[in-house]
Design a protein around this motif. Sequence first.
Motif, PDB file in Angstrom:
ATOM      1  N   ILE A  27       0.837  -1.187   0.000  1.00  0.00           N
ATOM      2  CA  ILE A  27       0.000   0.000   0.000  1.00  0.00           C
ATOM      3  C   ILE A  27       0.877   1.243   0.000  1.00  0.00           C
ATOM      4  CG2 ILE A  27      -1.854   1.226   1.193  1.00  0.00           C
ATOM      5  CD1 ILE A  27      -2.613  -1.537   0.074  1.00  0.00           C
ATOM      6  N   HIS A  28       0.544   2.205  -0.848  1.00  0.00           N
ATOM      7  CA  HIS A  28       1.331   3.435  -0.930  1.00  0.00           C
ATOM      8  C   HIS A  28       1.338   4.144   0.423  1.00  0.00           C
ATOM      9  CE1 HIS A  28       1.858   2.953  -5.109  1.00  0.00           C
ATOM     10  NE2 HIS A  28       0.667   3.365  -5.489  1.00  0.00           N
ATOM     11  N   THR A  29       2.483   4.658   0.798  1.00  0.00           N
ATOM     12  CA  THR A  29       2.585   5.492   1.994  1.00  0.00           C
ATOM     13  C   THR A  29       2.223   6.911   1.608  1.00  0.00           C
ATOM     14  OG1 THR A  29       4.347   4.099   2.874  1.00  0.00           O
ATOM     15  CG2 THR A  29       4.098   6.289   3.826  1.00  0.00           C
ATOM     16  N   LEU A  30       1.114   7.388   2.153  1.00  0.00           N
ATOM     17  CA  LEU A  30       0.622   8.720   1.800  1.00  0.00           C
ATOM     18  C   LEU A  30       1.033   9.738   2.857  1.00  0.00           C
ATOM     19  CD1 LEU A  30      -2.952   7.658   0.650  1.00  0.00           C
ATOM     20  CD2 LEU A  30      -0.918   7.947  -0.746  1.00  0.00           C
ATOM     21  N   CYS A  31       0.805  10.985   2.566  1.00  0.00           N
ATOM     22  CA  CYS A  31       1.128  12.034   3.522  1.00  0.00           C
ATOM     23  C   CYS A  31       0.225  11.893   4.749  1.00  0.00           C
ATOM     24  CB  CYS A  31       0.975  13.413   2.894  1.00  0.00           C
ATOM     25  SG  CYS A  31      -0.701  13.772   2.328  1.00  0.00           S
ATOM     26  N   ARG A  68      -5.219   3.824   5.374  1.00  0.00           N
ATOM     27  CA  ARG A  68      -5.521   2.705   6.253  1.00  0.00           C
ATOM     28  C   ARG A  68      -6.880   2.092   5.930  1.00  0.00           C
ATOM     29  NH1 ARG A  68      -2.724  -0.882   9.226  1.00  0.00           N
ATOM     30  NH2 ARG A  68      -3.962  -1.681  10.976  1.00  0.00           N
ATOM     31  N   LYS A  69      -7.839   2.931   5.565  1.00  0.00           N
ATOM     32  CA  LYS A  69      -9.179   2.456   5.258  1.00  0.00           C
ATOM     33  C   LYS A  69      -9.170   1.538   4.040  1.00  0.00           C
ATOM     34  CE  LYS A  69     -13.849   4.070   4.145  1.00  0.00           C
ATOM     35  NZ  LYS A  69     -14.699   5.242   3.871  1.00  0.00           N
ATOM     36  N   GLU A  70      -8.427   1.927   2.987  1.00  0.00           N
ATOM     37  CA  GLU A  70      -8.361   1.097   1.794  1.00  0.00           C
ATOM     38  C   GLU A  70      -7.756  -0.270   2.126  1.00  0.00           C
ATOM     39  OE1 GLU A  70      -9.895   2.235  -0.576  1.00  0.00           O
ATOM     40  OE2 GLU A  70      -9.925   4.373  -0.168  1.00  0.00           O
ATOM     41  N   PHE A  71      -6.721  -0.269   2.958  1.00  0.00           N
ATOM     42  CA  PHE A  71      -6.048  -1.499   3.359  1.00  0.00           C
ATOM     43  C   PHE A  71      -7.017  -2.421   4.097  1.00  0.00           C
ATOM     44  CE2 PHE A  71      -3.406  -3.725   6.630  1.00  0.00           C
ATOM     45  CZ  PHE A  71      -2.637  -4.494   5.773  1.00  0.00           C
ATOM     46  N   LEU A  72      -7.741  -1.877   5.065  1.00  0.00           N
ATOM     47  CA  LEU A  72      -8.680  -2.680   5.857  1.00  0.00           C
ATOM     48  C   LEU A  72      -9.904  -3.081   5.039  1.00  0.00           C
ATOM     49  CD1 LEU A  72      -8.501  -0.741   9.252  1.00  0.00           C
ATOM     50  CD2 LEU A  72      -7.353  -2.882   8.628  1.00  0.00           C
ATOM     51  N   ASN A  73     -10.322  -2.214   4.112  1.00  0.00           N
ATOM     52  CA  ASN A  73     -11.443  -2.532   3.224  1.00  0.00           C
ATOM     53  C   ASN A  73     -11.182  -3.823   2.471  1.00  0.00           C
ATOM     54  OD1 ASN A  73     -13.417  -0.654   3.585  1.00  0.00           O
ATOM     55  ND2 ASN A  73     -13.074   0.438   1.684  1.00  0.00           N
ATOM     56  N   GLU A  74      -9.989  -3.901   1.894  1.00  0.00           N
ATOM     57  CA  GLU A  74      -9.648  -5.053   1.064  1.00  0.00           C
ATOM     58  C   GLU A  74      -9.612  -6.327   1.894  1.00  0.00           C
ATOM     59  OE1 GLU A  74      -7.317  -5.853  -2.979  1.00  0.00           O
ATOM     60  OE2 GLU A  74      -7.242  -3.932  -1.994  1.00  0.00           O
ATOM     61  N   ILE A  75      -9.054  -6.237   3.089  1.00  0.00           N
ATOM     62  CA  ILE A  75      -8.999  -7.407   3.968  1.00  0.00           C
ATOM     63  C   ILE A  75     -10.410  -7.844   4.348  1.00  0.00           C
ATOM     64  CG2 ILE A  75      -8.265  -8.248   6.234  1.00  0.00           C
ATOM     65  CD1 ILE A  75      -5.864  -6.357   6.004  1.00  0.00           C
ATOM     66  N   GLY A 130      -9.971  -2.425  -2.722  1.00  0.00           N
ATOM     67  CA  GLY A 130      -9.684  -1.310  -1.827  1.00  0.00           C
ATOM     68  C   GLY A 130     -10.838  -0.332  -1.672  1.00  0.00           C
ATOM     69  N   THR A 131     -11.664  -0.205  -2.715  1.00  0.00           N
ATOM     70  CA  THR A 131     -12.797   0.723  -2.642  1.00  0.00           C
ATOM     71  C   THR A 131     -14.129  -0.011  -2.467  1.00  0.00           C
ATOM     72  OG1 THR A 131     -13.054   0.746  -5.050  1.00  0.00           O
ATOM     73  CG2 THR A 131     -11.636   2.439  -4.076  1.00  0.00           C
ATOM     74  N   ALA A 132     -14.070  -1.322  -2.247  1.00  0.00           N
ATOM     75  CA  ALA A 132     -15.303  -2.104  -2.103  1.00  0.00           C
ATOM     76  C   ALA A 132     -16.107  -1.620  -0.901  1.00  0.00           C
ATOM     77  CB  ALA A 132     -14.977  -3.587  -1.946  1.00  0.00           C
ATOM     78  N   LYS A 133     -17.415  -1.760  -1.014  1.00  0.00           N
ATOM     79  CA  LYS A 133     -18.300  -1.333   0.078  1.00  0.00           C
ATOM     80  C   LYS A 133     -19.251  -2.467   0.424  1.00  0.00           C
ATOM     81  CE  LYS A 133     -21.307   2.454   1.589  1.00  0.00           C
ATOM     82  NZ  LYS A 133     -20.499   2.770   2.781  1.00  0.00           N
ATOM     83  N   LEU A 134     -19.308  -2.804   1.699  1.00  0.00           N
ATOM     84  CA  LEU A 134     -20.264  -3.786   2.181  1.00  0.00           C
ATOM     85  C   LEU A 134     -21.550  -3.040   2.506  1.00  0.00           C
ATOM     86  CD1 LEU A 134     -17.416  -5.094   2.611  1.00  0.00           C
ATOM     87  CD2 LEU A 134     -18.441  -6.395   4.475  1.00  0.00           C
ATOM     88  N   LEU A 135     -22.594  -3.345   1.772  1.00  0.00           N
ATOM     89  CA  LEU A 135     -23.840  -2.579   1.890  1.00  0.00           C
ATOM     90  C   LEU A 135     -24.590  -2.942   3.166  1.00  0.00           C
ATOM     91  CD1 LEU A 135     -25.226  -2.562  -1.745  1.00  0.00           C
ATOM     92  CD2 LEU A 135     -23.763  -0.898  -0.612  1.00  0.00           C
ATOM     93  N   LYS A 136     -24.960  -1.927   3.912  1.00  0.00           N
ATOM     94  CA  LYS A 136     -25.735  -2.107   5.133  1.00  0.00           C
ATOM     95  C   LYS A 136     -27.201  -1.840   4.810  1.00  0.00           C
ATOM     96  CE  LYS A 136     -21.931  -2.620   7.608  1.00  0.00           C
ATOM     97  NZ  LYS A 136     -20.917  -2.470   6.556  1.00  0.00           N
ATOM     98  N   LEU A 137     -28.054  -2.792   5.142  1.00  0.00           N
ATOM     99  CA  LEU A 137     -29.461  -2.672   4.788  1.00  0.00           C
ATOM    100  C   LEU A 137     -30.169  -1.558   5.546  1.00  0.00           C
ATOM    101  CD1 LEU A 137     -30.458  -6.436   4.535  1.00  0.00           C
ATOM    102  CD2 LEU A 137     -29.671  -4.906   2.747  1.00  0.00           C
ATOM    103  N   ALA A 176     -15.614   7.140  -5.893  1.00  0.00           N
ATOM    104  CA  ALA A 176     -14.601   6.095  -6.049  1.00  0.00           C
ATOM    105  C   ALA A 176     -14.821   5.438  -7.403  1.00  0.00           C
ATOM    106  CB  ALA A 176     -14.703   5.075  -4.924  1.00  0.00           C
ATOM    107  N   GLY A 177     -13.741   4.948  -7.983  1.00  0.00           N
ATOM    108  CA  GLY A 177     -13.863   4.261  -9.260  1.00  0.00           C
ATOM    109  C   GLY A 177     -12.943   4.858 -10.303  1.00  0.00           C
ATOM    110  N   THR A 178     -13.030   4.317 -11.509  1.00  0.00           N
ATOM    111  CA  THR A 178     -12.193   4.757 -12.618  1.00  0.00           C
ATOM    112  C   THR A 178     -13.051   5.513 -13.627  1.00  0.00           C
ATOM    113  OG1 THR A 178     -10.759   2.823 -12.342  1.00  0.00           O
ATOM    114  CG2 THR A 178     -10.661   3.970 -14.459  1.00  0.00           C
ATOM    115  N   PHE A 179     -12.626   6.721 -13.999  1.00  0.00           N
ATOM    116  CA  PHE A 179     -13.393   7.516 -14.952  1.00  0.00           C
ATOM    117  C   PHE A 179     -13.588   6.726 -16.250  1.00  0.00           C
ATOM    118  CE2 PHE A 179     -11.774  10.980 -12.242  1.00  0.00           C
ATOM    119  CZ  PHE A 179     -12.982  11.638 -12.006  1.00  0.00           C
ATOM    120  N   GLY A 180     -14.797   6.804 -16.771  1.00  0.00           N
ATOM    121  CA  GLY A 180     -15.136   6.051 -17.967  1.00  0.00           C
ATOM    122  C   GLY A 180     -15.900   4.783 -17.660  1.00  0.00           C
TER     123      GLY A 180
END
Length: 299
Positions: A42-46, A54-61, A161-168, A177-181
Amino acid sequence: MYEEIIAATQNFDAMYCIGSGGFGSVYKAELPSGNIVAAKKIHTLCDGDHVTDRKEFLNEIEALTQIRHRNIVKLHGSCSNARHSVLIYEYLEKGSLAEILSKEEEAKELNCSRRVNIVKDVAHALSYMHHDCLPPIVHRDISSKNILLDSDYVAYVSDFGTAKLLKLDSSNCTGFAGTFGYVAPELAYTMKVTEKCDVYSFGVLALEVIKGNHPADFISTASSPSANIQLKDILDQRLSTPTVEVEDQLKKIVTCAAACLRANPQSRPTMRMISQMLSVSSTVQIPSTVTPGEHERVL
């Protein structure tokens, strides 16, 4: 395993890097056991973006430890310390679909039959995520760079990394989030995540697989209610003429993709419907509207 990864990549030297994205770089690592894995650092950001990092890292796990499907990349493990945050995946030999389509000879190897199977693989994976996981998982970044292929050209959905678990019981609103196009148009003004966001992205991807590059010029045409895209107008010119059977499957994919690109999210089919349609040999009529019921989970 962490020390083995450091040794195998010579402390993440660029010569071992096989891909890089917005949240991390991926390295090929051959372990002492002889096994080859893909290590995503994971890239080390400012400091200001450390929480997002950290959120992206934990999201993926969180996403990948809850799902098991033959067309979703397998997470072997993870480690995090003061120096690095690393995710360890199975290694997929052919790399990303985007990379293959961008190269003349490799794109030719990806013949019509293989391209049909890739679209089916992705459809099955998304159907599983949306309808067989609890809570449902929306990927939010389905694009050719996040589809990986193994040595037999079997496709795997990657990068959660950007996945979302939907809460009902939640509005499920989020930042962009996502890729343009590939991003569904409604996200620009609602910021509400539903499974139909992935459905739209799948439609773009399916056309890209057939066309050989991003179908920017065809998206607005395909999304029209009166859309009538001819296969000959969109099929990658680098490919040999398909058999009649494969041609019929390609036409079915184009029809499904057009339905996925409808402007009204509720008019798009669900991924379960798409997965089922692509699995049957006969032509299936896609409804012009989708009524929530046994084929769709209301989120």
